[in-house]
Design an enzyme around this catalytic site. Structure first.
Site, PDB file in Angstrom:
ATOM      1  N   GLU A 274      -0.090  -0.476   5.792  1.00  0.00           N
ATOM      2  CA  GLU A 274       0.918   0.136   6.663  1.00  0.00           C
ATOM      3  C   GLU A 274       0.798   1.648   6.685  1.00  0.00           C
ATOM      4  O   GLU A 274       0.908   2.284   7.741  1.00  0.00           O
ATOM      5  CB  GLU A 274       2.319  -0.277   6.201  1.00  0.00           C
ATOM      6  CG  GLU A 274       3.433   0.072   7.200  1.00  0.00           C
ATOM      7  CD  GLU A 274       3.964   1.482   7.060  1.00  0.00           C
ATOM      8  OE1 GLU A 274       4.604   1.970   8.003  1.00  0.00           O
ATOM      9  OE2 GLU A 274       3.750   2.116   6.000  1.00  0.00           O
TER      10      GLU A 274
ATOM     11  N   ASP B  54       0.853  -1.198   0.000  1.00  0.00           N
ATOM     12  CA  ASP B  54       0.000   0.000   0.000  1.00  0.00           C
ATOM     13  C   ASP B  54       0.882   1.239   0.000  1.00  0.00           C
ATOM     14  O   ASP B  54       2.055   1.189   0.413  1.00  0.00           O
ATOM     15  CB  ASP B  54      -0.963  -0.004   1.187  1.00  0.00           C
ATOM     16  CG  ASP B  54      -0.253   0.256   2.509  1.00  0.00           C
ATOM     17  OD1 ASP B  54       0.670  -0.507   2.841  1.00  0.00           O
ATOM     18  OD2 ASP B  54      -0.618   1.220   3.214  1.00  0.00           O
TER      19      ASP B  54
END
Length: 453
Positions: free
Chosen positions: A156, A92
Protein backbone atom coordinates in the site's frame (compact mmCIF):
# COMPACT_ATOMS: atom_id res chain seq x y z
CA UNK A 1 -22.93 -15.39 36.91
CA UNK A 2 -23.02 -11.92 35.42
CA UNK A 3 -21.53 -11.71 31.92
CA UNK A 4 -18.26 -9.83 31.54
CA UNK A 5 -18.82 -6.61 29.58
CA UNK A 6 -17.31 -6.55 26.10
CA UNK A 7 -15.23 -3.52 27.11
CA UNK A 8 -13.54 -5.53 29.87
CA UNK A 9 -12.80 -8.36 27.47
CA UNK A 10 -11.14 -5.95 25.04
CA UNK A 11 -9.12 -4.45 27.90
CA UNK A 12 -7.93 -7.92 28.95
CA UNK A 13 -6.67 -8.55 25.41
CA UNK A 14 -4.46 -5.46 25.27
CA UNK A 15 -1.28 -7.10 26.65
CA UNK A 16 -1.53 -9.68 23.89
CA UNK A 17 -2.10 -6.93 21.32
CA UNK A 18 1.02 -5.11 22.48
CA UNK A 19 3.16 -8.25 22.38
CA UNK A 20 1.97 -9.14 18.89
CA UNK A 21 2.34 -5.59 17.62
CA UNK A 22 5.94 -5.70 18.85
CA UNK A 23 6.52 -8.87 16.83
CA UNK A 24 4.98 -7.39 13.73
CA UNK A 25 6.80 -4.05 14.04
CA UNK A 26 10.11 -5.94 14.25
CA UNK A 27 9.84 -6.88 10.57
CA UNK A 28 11.34 -4.20 8.30
CA UNK A 29 8.52 -4.70 5.80
CA UNK A 30 9.29 -1.85 3.40
CA UNK A 31 8.05 -3.04 -0.02
CA UNK A 32 11.01 -1.62 -1.93
CA UNK A 33 13.93 -3.98 -2.49
CA UNK A 34 16.14 -1.01 -3.33
CA UNK A 35 15.96 -0.03 0.34
CA UNK A 36 15.26 -3.18 2.36
CA UNK A 37 15.50 -6.93 1.66
CA UNK A 38 12.30 -8.59 0.48
CA UNK A 39 12.59 -11.01 3.39
CA UNK A 40 11.15 -8.38 5.76
CA UNK A 41 7.89 -8.33 3.84
CA UNK A 42 7.86 -12.10 3.47
CA UNK A 43 8.27 -12.61 7.22
CA UNK A 44 5.51 -10.10 7.95
CA UNK A 45 3.15 -11.79 5.49
CA UNK A 46 3.83 -15.20 7.05
CA UNK A 47 3.21 -13.74 10.51
CA UNK A 48 -0.16 -12.39 9.41
CA UNK A 49 -1.14 -15.71 7.82
CA UNK A 50 -0.16 -17.61 10.98
CA UNK A 51 -2.15 -15.19 13.15
CA UNK A 52 -5.27 -15.65 11.03
CA UNK A 53 -4.96 -19.44 11.14
CA UNK A 54 -4.50 -19.37 14.92
CA UNK A 55 -7.71 -17.33 15.23
CA UNK A 56 -9.74 -19.88 13.30
CA UNK A 57 -9.75 -18.31 9.84
CA UNK A 58 -10.30 -20.60 6.89
CA UNK A 59 -8.92 -20.46 3.35
CA UNK A 60 -5.90 -18.46 4.57
CA UNK A 61 -3.70 -17.68 1.58
CA UNK A 62 -0.69 -15.65 0.57
CA UNK A 63 -1.77 -13.97 -2.66
CA UNK A 64 1.01 -13.27 -5.18
CA UNK A 65 0.03 -9.91 -6.63
CA UNK A 66 1.21 -8.47 -9.98
CA UNK A 67 3.65 -6.01 -8.41
CA UNK A 68 5.70 -8.83 -6.88
CA UNK A 69 4.36 -8.51 -3.33
CA UNK A 70 2.01 -10.67 -1.31
CA UNK A 71 -1.32 -9.85 0.28
CA UNK A 72 -2.81 -12.11 2.96
CA UNK A 73 -6.42 -13.32 2.86
CA UNK A 74 -8.57 -15.24 5.31
CA UNK A 75 -12.25 -16.05 5.87
CA UNK A 76 -14.05 -16.50 9.20
CA UNK A 77 -17.58 -17.88 8.75
CA UNK A 78 -20.38 -16.41 10.81
CA UNK A 79 -23.95 -17.53 11.52
CA UNK A 80 -26.07 -18.79 8.65
CA UNK A 81 -27.54 -15.86 6.72
CA UNK A 82 -25.37 -13.25 8.46
CA UNK A 83 -23.91 -10.40 6.42
CA UNK A 84 -20.26 -10.46 5.38
CA UNK A 85 -17.85 -7.71 6.47
CA UNK A 86 -14.44 -7.22 4.88
CA UNK A 87 -11.70 -5.87 7.17
CA UNK A 88 -8.68 -4.26 5.52
CA UNK A 89 -5.20 -3.35 6.76
CA UNK A 90 -1.68 -3.38 5.30
CA UNK A 91 1.52 -4.81 6.74
CA UNK A 92 4.00 -2.90 4.57
CA UNK A 93 5.41 0.31 6.00
CA UNK A 94 7.14 3.48 4.97
CA UNK A 95 10.95 3.45 5.25
CA UNK A 96 12.15 4.82 8.59
CA UNK A 97 13.87 7.80 6.93
CA UNK A 98 16.69 9.05 9.16
CA UNK A 99 17.12 6.26 11.69
CA UNK A 100 19.44 8.46 13.75
CA UNK A 101 16.52 10.84 14.32
CA UNK A 102 14.46 8.13 16.02
CA UNK A 103 14.57 8.33 19.79
CA UNK A 104 14.18 4.54 19.90
CA UNK A 105 14.89 2.01 17.12
CA UNK A 106 12.21 2.21 14.39
CA UNK A 107 11.67 -1.55 14.22
CA UNK A 108 11.53 -2.09 17.97
CA UNK A 109 8.22 -1.26 19.65
CA UNK A 110 9.07 1.00 22.57
CA UNK A 111 6.75 2.45 25.20
CA UNK A 112 7.36 6.09 26.05
CA UNK A 113 5.14 8.82 27.50
CA UNK A 114 2.07 6.60 27.29
CA UNK A 115 2.50 5.74 23.60
CA UNK A 116 4.01 2.82 21.69
CA UNK A 117 6.69 3.90 19.21
CA UNK A 118 7.79 2.04 16.06
CA UNK A 119 7.44 2.15 12.30
CA UNK A 120 4.01 0.82 11.38
CA UNK A 121 2.69 0.99 14.95
CA UNK A 122 -0.21 3.14 13.72
CA UNK A 123 0.12 2.81 9.94
CA UNK A 124 -1.05 0.14 9.62
CA UNK A 125 0.18 -2.81 11.65
CA UNK A 126 -1.76 -1.38 14.55
CA UNK A 127 -4.82 -1.44 12.29
CA UNK A 128 -4.44 -5.19 11.85
CA UNK A 129 -4.18 -5.66 15.64
CA UNK A 130 -7.34 -3.56 15.98
CA UNK A 131 -9.19 -6.01 13.74
CA UNK A 132 -7.77 -9.08 15.50
CA UNK A 133 -8.52 -7.71 18.98
CA UNK A 134 -12.11 -6.93 18.06
CA UNK A 135 -12.66 -10.42 16.66
CA UNK A 136 -10.97 -12.09 19.63
CA UNK A 137 -13.23 -10.19 22.02
CA UNK A 138 -16.29 -11.32 20.08
CA UNK A 139 -15.00 -14.91 20.13
CA UNK A 140 -15.04 -14.82 23.93
CA UNK A 141 -18.63 -13.57 23.77
CA UNK A 142 -19.99 -16.33 21.58
CA UNK A 143 -18.35 -15.64 18.25
CA UNK A 144 -18.56 -13.15 15.45
CA UNK A 145 -22.15 -12.17 14.54
CA UNK A 146 -21.08 -11.70 10.91
CA UNK A 147 -18.95 -13.57 8.42
CA UNK A 148 -15.58 -11.88 8.18
CA UNK A 149 -13.10 -11.59 5.36
CA UNK A 150 -9.69 -10.12 6.14
CA UNK A 151 -7.32 -8.78 3.50
CA UNK A 152 -3.91 -7.43 4.52
CA UNK A 153 -2.05 -5.68 1.72
CA UNK A 154 1.70 -5.86 1.13
CA UNK A 155 2.44 -2.75 -0.96
CA UNK A 156 0.00 0.00 0.00
CA UNK A 157 2.74 2.45 0.91
CA UNK A 158 4.49 2.03 -2.44
CA UNK A 159 1.30 2.66 -4.44
CA UNK A 160 2.23 0.01 -7.00
CA UNK A 161 -1.32 -1.35 -7.16
CA UNK A 162 -0.63 -5.05 -6.76
CA UNK A 163 -3.72 -5.83 -4.72
CA UNK A 164 -5.91 -3.63 -6.91
CA UNK A 165 -4.90 -5.56 -10.02
CA UNK A 166 -5.29 -8.89 -8.24
CA UNK A 167 -8.80 -8.10 -7.02
CA UNK A 168 -9.82 -6.89 -10.47
CA UNK A 169 -8.73 -10.26 -11.84
CA UNK A 170 -10.49 -12.16 -9.00
CA UNK A 171 -13.60 -10.06 -8.33
CA UNK A 172 -15.41 -12.69 -6.25
CA UNK A 173 -12.68 -12.83 -3.62
CA UNK A 174 -13.57 -9.76 -1.55
CA UNK A 175 -17.33 -9.50 -2.05
CA UNK A 176 -18.91 -8.16 1.14
CA UNK A 177 -21.91 -6.26 2.44
CA UNK A 178 -19.72 -3.79 4.32
CA UNK A 179 -16.03 -2.95 4.17
CA UNK A 180 -14.02 -1.46 7.05
CA UNK A 181 -10.76 0.11 5.94
CA UNK A 182 -8.59 0.30 9.06
CA UNK A 183 -6.05 2.73 7.61
CA UNK A 184 -7.20 6.24 8.51
CA UNK A 185 -7.57 7.80 11.95
CA UNK A 186 -9.46 10.00 14.35
CA UNK A 187 -9.32 13.76 13.85
CA UNK A 188 -7.43 13.78 17.12
CA UNK A 189 -6.93 11.43 20.07
CA UNK A 190 -10.19 10.68 21.83
CA UNK A 191 -12.46 12.13 19.14
CA UNK A 192 -14.24 9.29 17.29
CA UNK A 193 -14.05 9.97 13.58
CA UNK A 194 -14.85 8.29 10.30
CA UNK A 195 -13.26 9.49 7.10
CA UNK A 196 -15.76 10.42 4.39
CA UNK A 197 -13.36 11.41 1.61
CA UNK A 198 -9.87 10.59 0.43
CA UNK A 199 -7.81 12.46 -2.10
CA UNK A 200 -6.48 10.41 -4.97
CA UNK A 201 -2.91 10.61 -6.16
CA UNK A 202 -0.85 10.89 -9.32
CA UNK A 203 2.92 10.48 -9.19
CA UNK A 204 5.44 11.24 -11.91
CA UNK A 205 9.20 11.14 -12.48
CA UNK A 206 10.58 14.13 -14.38
CA UNK A 207 14.05 14.12 -15.92
CA UNK A 208 15.74 17.18 -17.47
CA UNK A 209 18.81 17.11 -19.74
CA UNK A 210 20.64 20.09 -21.24
CA UNK A 211 24.27 19.10 -21.89
CA UNK A 212 26.35 16.19 -23.03
CA UNK A 213 28.09 16.20 -19.64
CA UNK A 214 28.82 18.40 -16.63
CA UNK A 215 30.90 21.53 -17.28
CA UNK A 216 33.21 23.70 -15.17
CA UNK A 217 30.98 26.44 -13.75
CA UNK A 218 33.73 29.05 -14.01
CA UNK A 219 34.58 28.30 -17.62
CA UNK A 220 31.04 27.75 -18.91
CA UNK A 221 28.64 29.07 -16.25
CA UNK A 222 26.53 32.00 -17.38
CA UNK A 223 25.88 30.70 -20.87
CA UNK A 224 25.66 26.91 -20.53
CA UNK A 225 22.09 25.76 -19.76
CA UNK A 226 22.03 24.26 -16.26
CA UNK A 227 19.68 21.26 -16.01
CA UNK A 228 19.26 21.62 -12.26
CA UNK A 229 18.32 25.30 -12.63
CA UNK A 230 15.85 24.31 -15.34
CA UNK A 231 14.28 21.71 -13.07
CA UNK A 232 14.04 24.17 -10.18
CA UNK A 233 12.30 26.66 -12.47
CA UNK A 234 9.83 24.01 -13.65
CA UNK A 235 8.99 22.91 -10.13
CA UNK A 236 8.58 26.52 -9.04
CA UNK A 237 5.75 27.00 -11.55
CA UNK A 238 3.63 24.43 -9.69
CA UNK A 239 2.81 26.93 -6.91
CA UNK A 240 1.73 30.57 -6.89
CA UNK A 241 3.06 33.31 -4.62
CA UNK A 242 0.80 32.10 -1.78
CA UNK A 243 2.07 28.54 -2.13
CA UNK A 244 -1.20 27.25 -3.58
CA UNK A 245 -0.95 24.52 -6.20
CA UNK A 246 -1.29 25.86 -9.74
CA UNK A 247 -1.25 23.09 -12.32
CA UNK A 248 -2.57 24.32 -15.66
CA UNK A 249 -5.98 22.85 -16.34
CA UNK A 250 -6.80 21.84 -12.74
CA UNK A 251 -9.56 23.48 -10.71
CA UNK A 252 -8.09 24.52 -7.36
CA UNK A 253 -10.97 26.33 -5.63
CA UNK A 254 -12.85 23.49 -3.92
CA UNK A 255 -14.36 23.96 -0.46
CA UNK A 256 -15.02 21.65 2.50
CA UNK A 257 -18.39 21.97 4.21
CA UNK A 258 -17.92 19.59 7.16
CA UNK A 259 -15.65 19.47 10.21
CA UNK A 260 -13.23 22.39 10.22
CA UNK A 261 -9.54 22.19 11.10
CA UNK A 262 -8.57 25.31 13.11
CA UNK A 263 -5.39 26.87 11.78
CA UNK A 264 -3.74 27.00 15.19
CA UNK A 265 -4.39 23.28 15.68
CA UNK A 266 -3.00 22.50 12.25
CA UNK A 267 0.15 24.50 12.93
CA UNK A 268 0.69 22.52 16.11
CA UNK A 269 -0.07 19.15 14.51
CA UNK A 270 2.18 19.90 11.54
CA UNK A 271 4.92 21.35 13.76
CA UNK A 272 5.15 24.52 11.66
CA UNK A 273 8.03 26.68 12.86
CA UNK A 274 7.28 30.02 14.51
CA UNK A 275 7.03 32.80 11.96
CA UNK A 276 6.57 30.45 9.01
CA UNK A 277 3.23 30.83 7.22
CA UNK A 278 0.94 28.14 5.86
CA UNK A 279 0.63 27.80 2.10
CA UNK A 280 -2.47 28.28 0.00
CA UNK A 281 -5.71 30.14 0.63
CA UNK A 282 -9.11 29.22 2.06
CA UNK A 283 -9.66 27.22 5.23
CA UNK A 284 -7.21 24.51 6.23
CA UNK A 285 -9.94 21.93 5.57
CA UNK A 286 -10.37 23.34 2.05
CA UNK A 287 -6.66 23.05 1.38
CA UNK A 288 -6.04 19.53 2.64
CA UNK A 289 -9.35 17.78 1.88
CA UNK A 290 -11.00 19.56 -1.06
CA UNK A 291 -8.21 20.88 -3.31
CA UNK A 292 -5.30 19.43 -5.27
CA UNK A 293 -1.84 19.77 -3.80
CA UNK A 294 1.56 19.13 -5.32
CA UNK A 295 4.62 17.91 -3.41
CA UNK A 296 8.17 17.36 -4.63
CA UNK A 297 9.10 14.07 -2.99
CA UNK A 298 12.73 13.90 -4.05
CA UNK A 299 15.35 15.39 -6.35
CA UNK A 300 18.31 13.78 -8.10
CA UNK A 301 21.17 16.28 -7.89
CA UNK A 302 24.60 16.39 -6.30
CA UNK A 303 24.61 16.36 -2.49
CA UNK A 304 26.20 19.31 -0.73
CA UNK A 305 29.02 17.18 0.60
CA UNK A 306 31.30 16.41 -2.32
CA UNK A 307 29.67 18.84 -4.73
CA UNK A 308 31.99 20.19 -7.43
CA UNK A 309 31.86 23.62 -9.18
CA UNK A 310 29.94 22.26 -12.16
CA UNK A 311 27.05 23.19 -14.40
CA UNK A 312 24.75 20.17 -14.19
CA UNK A 313 23.97 18.27 -17.39
CA UNK A 314 20.93 16.44 -15.97
CA UNK A 315 18.61 16.48 -12.98
CA UNK A 316 15.43 14.70 -11.94
CA UNK A 317 12.60 14.77 -9.44
CA UNK A 318 9.65 12.75 -8.18
CA UNK A 319 6.47 14.82 -8.03
CA UNK A 320 3.26 13.80 -6.26
CA UNK A 321 -0.14 15.38 -6.92
CA UNK A 322 -3.00 14.77 -4.47
CA UNK A 323 -6.40 14.87 -6.16
CA UNK A 324 -9.68 15.71 -4.36
CA UNK A 325 -13.00 13.91 -4.89
CA UNK A 326 -14.73 15.07 -8.05
CA UNK A 327 -11.48 15.20 -10.00
CA UNK A 328 -10.24 12.32 -12.17
CA UNK A 329 -6.75 11.21 -11.11
CA UNK A 330 -5.63 10.25 -14.61
CA UNK A 331 -6.79 13.55 -16.08
CA UNK A 332 -4.92 15.30 -13.26
CA UNK A 333 -1.79 13.26 -14.04
CA UNK A 334 -2.04 14.22 -17.71
CA UNK A 335 -2.38 17.89 -16.74
CA UNK A 336 0.66 17.68 -14.46
CA UNK A 337 2.75 16.06 -17.18
CA UNK A 338 1.69 18.67 -19.75
CA UNK A 339 2.38 21.50 -17.31
CA UNK A 340 5.91 20.29 -16.55
CA UNK A 341 6.76 19.85 -20.20
CA UNK A 342 5.44 23.30 -21.08
CA UNK A 343 7.34 24.92 -18.21
CA UNK A 344 10.76 23.71 -19.35
CA UNK A 345 13.03 26.72 -20.16
CA UNK A 346 15.72 27.09 -22.81
CA UNK A 347 14.49 24.18 -24.92
CA UNK A 348 15.68 21.73 -22.26
CA UNK A 349 14.93 18.12 -23.04
CA UNK A 350 12.27 16.82 -20.65
CA UNK A 351 11.05 13.30 -20.05
CA UNK A 352 8.10 12.79 -17.71
CA UNK A 353 7.09 9.25 -16.75
CA UNK A 354 3.99 8.43 -14.75
CA UNK A 355 4.62 6.08 -11.83
CA UNK A 356 1.00 5.45 -11.03
CA UNK A 357 -2.28 6.98 -9.96
CA UNK A 358 -5.20 6.29 -7.68
CA UNK A 359 -8.67 7.78 -7.83
CA UNK A 360 -10.11 9.89 -4.98
CA UNK A 361 -12.92 8.44 -2.89
CA UNK A 362 -16.15 9.68 -1.33
CA UNK A 363 -18.18 7.47 1.02
CA UNK A 364 -21.94 7.38 1.51
CA UNK A 365 -22.27 8.52 5.11
CA UNK A 366 -26.03 7.92 5.15
CA UNK A 367 -25.75 4.12 4.87
CA UNK A 368 -26.85 1.67 7.62
CA UNK A 369 -23.22 0.81 8.25
CA UNK A 370 -22.49 4.41 9.23
CA UNK A 371 -25.45 4.40 11.60
CA UNK A 372 -24.13 1.22 13.21
CA UNK A 373 -20.63 2.67 13.47
CA UNK A 374 -21.95 5.89 15.01
CA UNK A 375 -23.75 3.87 17.69
CA UNK A 376 -20.64 1.79 18.33
CA UNK A 377 -18.34 4.81 18.55
CA UNK A 378 -20.76 6.57 20.91
CA UNK A 379 -20.60 3.60 23.29
CA UNK A 380 -16.83 3.14 23.02
CA UNK A 381 -15.92 6.83 23.34
CA UNK A 382 -18.86 8.34 25.17
CA UNK A 383 -19.32 11.03 22.55
CA UNK A 384 -20.76 11.53 19.11
CA UNK A 385 -19.03 10.47 15.91
CA UNK A 386 -17.46 13.16 13.71
CA UNK A 387 -17.06 12.94 9.93
CA UNK A 388 -13.88 14.31 8.38
CA UNK A 389 -11.89 14.16 5.18
CA UNK A 390 -8.34 13.00 4.73
CA UNK A 391 -5.75 14.29 2.35
CA UNK A 392 -4.05 10.93 1.92
CA UNK A 393 -4.84 8.24 -0.62
CA UNK A 394 -5.96 4.62 -0.40
CA UNK A 395 -6.33 3.67 -4.08
CA UNK A 396 -7.89 0.30 -3.20
CA UNK A 397 -11.03 2.10 -1.95
CA UNK A 398 -12.09 3.07 -5.44
CA UNK A 399 -11.32 -0.38 -6.79
CA UNK A 400 -13.57 -1.91 -4.14
CA UNK A 401 -16.29 0.69 -4.69
CA UNK A 402 -16.25 -0.03 -8.42
CA UNK A 403 -16.25 -3.81 -8.05
CA UNK A 404 -18.83 -3.89 -5.25
CA UNK A 405 -21.09 -0.86 -5.74
CA UNK A 406 -23.62 -2.13 -3.18
CA UNK A 407 -21.04 -2.50 -0.41
CA UNK A 408 -20.93 0.09 2.37
CA UNK A 409 -17.38 1.34 2.90
CA UNK A 410 -16.19 2.86 6.19
CA UNK A 411 -12.75 4.25 7.00
CA UNK A 412 -11.41 4.27 10.55
CA UNK A 413 -8.01 3.76 12.12
CA UNK A 414 -5.19 4.75 14.43
CA UNK A 415 -3.40 7.47 12.43
CA UNK A 416 -4.42 10.54 14.43
CA UNK A 417 -2.08 13.58 14.29
CA UNK A 418 0.08 12.58 17.27
CA UNK A 419 0.90 9.30 15.53
CA UNK A 420 3.23 11.09 13.09
CA UNK A 421 2.80 8.44 10.42
CA UNK A 422 5.35 8.53 7.57
CA UNK A 423 7.66 10.59 9.82
CA UNK A 424 10.33 9.67 12.33
CA UNK A 425 9.13 8.52 15.76
CA UNK A 426 5.80 7.14 14.54
CA UNK A 427 3.67 5.93 17.44
CA UNK A 428 0.26 4.63 18.39
CA UNK A 429 -1.93 5.46 21.36
CA UNK A 430 -2.78 2.23 23.22
CA UNK A 431 -5.96 3.93 24.46
CA UNK A 432 -7.03 4.53 20.85
CA UNK A 433 -6.22 0.94 19.96
CA UNK A 434 -8.37 -0.28 22.84
CA UNK A 435 -11.30 2.05 22.13
CA UNK A 436 -11.29 1.40 18.40
CA UNK A 437 -11.07 -2.35 18.93
CA UNK A 438 -14.12 -2.10 21.18
CA UNK A 439 -15.89 0.14 18.67
CA UNK A 440 -15.25 -2.31 15.84
CA UNK A 441 -16.51 -5.25 17.91
CA UNK A 442 -19.65 -3.30 18.81
CA UNK A 443 -20.07 -2.24 15.19
CA UNK A 444 -20.05 -5.83 13.95
CA UNK A 445 -22.84 -6.66 16.38
CA UNK A 446 -24.84 -3.55 15.52
CA UNK A 447 -24.41 -4.13 11.80
CA UNK A 448 -25.53 -7.77 12.05
CA UNK A 449 -28.61 -6.65 13.94
CA UNK A 450 -29.42 -3.95 11.39
CA UNK A 451 -29.29 -6.44 8.53
CA UNK A 452 -31.51 -8.95 10.29
CA UNK A 453 -34.39 -6.49 10.69
Amino acid sequence: MQAVPLSETVASLMPRARAELAELVSFASVADERQFPKSGCEKAAEWVADALRADGFQDVALLDTPDGTQSVYGFLPGPQGAPTVLLYAHYDVQPPLDEAAWISPPFELTERDGRWYGRGAADCKGGLLMHLTALRALHEHGGSPVSVKVIVEGSEEQGTGGLERYVEAHPDLLTADAIVIGDTGNFRVGLPTVTATLRGMAMVDVRVETLGGNLHSGQFGGAAPDALAALIHMLGTLRDANGATTVDGLEAGGSWEGLQYPEEDFRKDAKVLDGVGLVGTGTVSDRIWARPSVTVLGIDCPPMVGATPSVQASAGAVVSLRVPPGMDAQEAADALIAHLRAAAPWGARVEVTQRGSGQPFRADTTSPAYTAMADAMRTAYGQELEIAGQGGSIPLCNTLATLYPEAEILLIGLSEPDAQIHAVNESVSPQELERLSLAEALFLGQYAASKSV
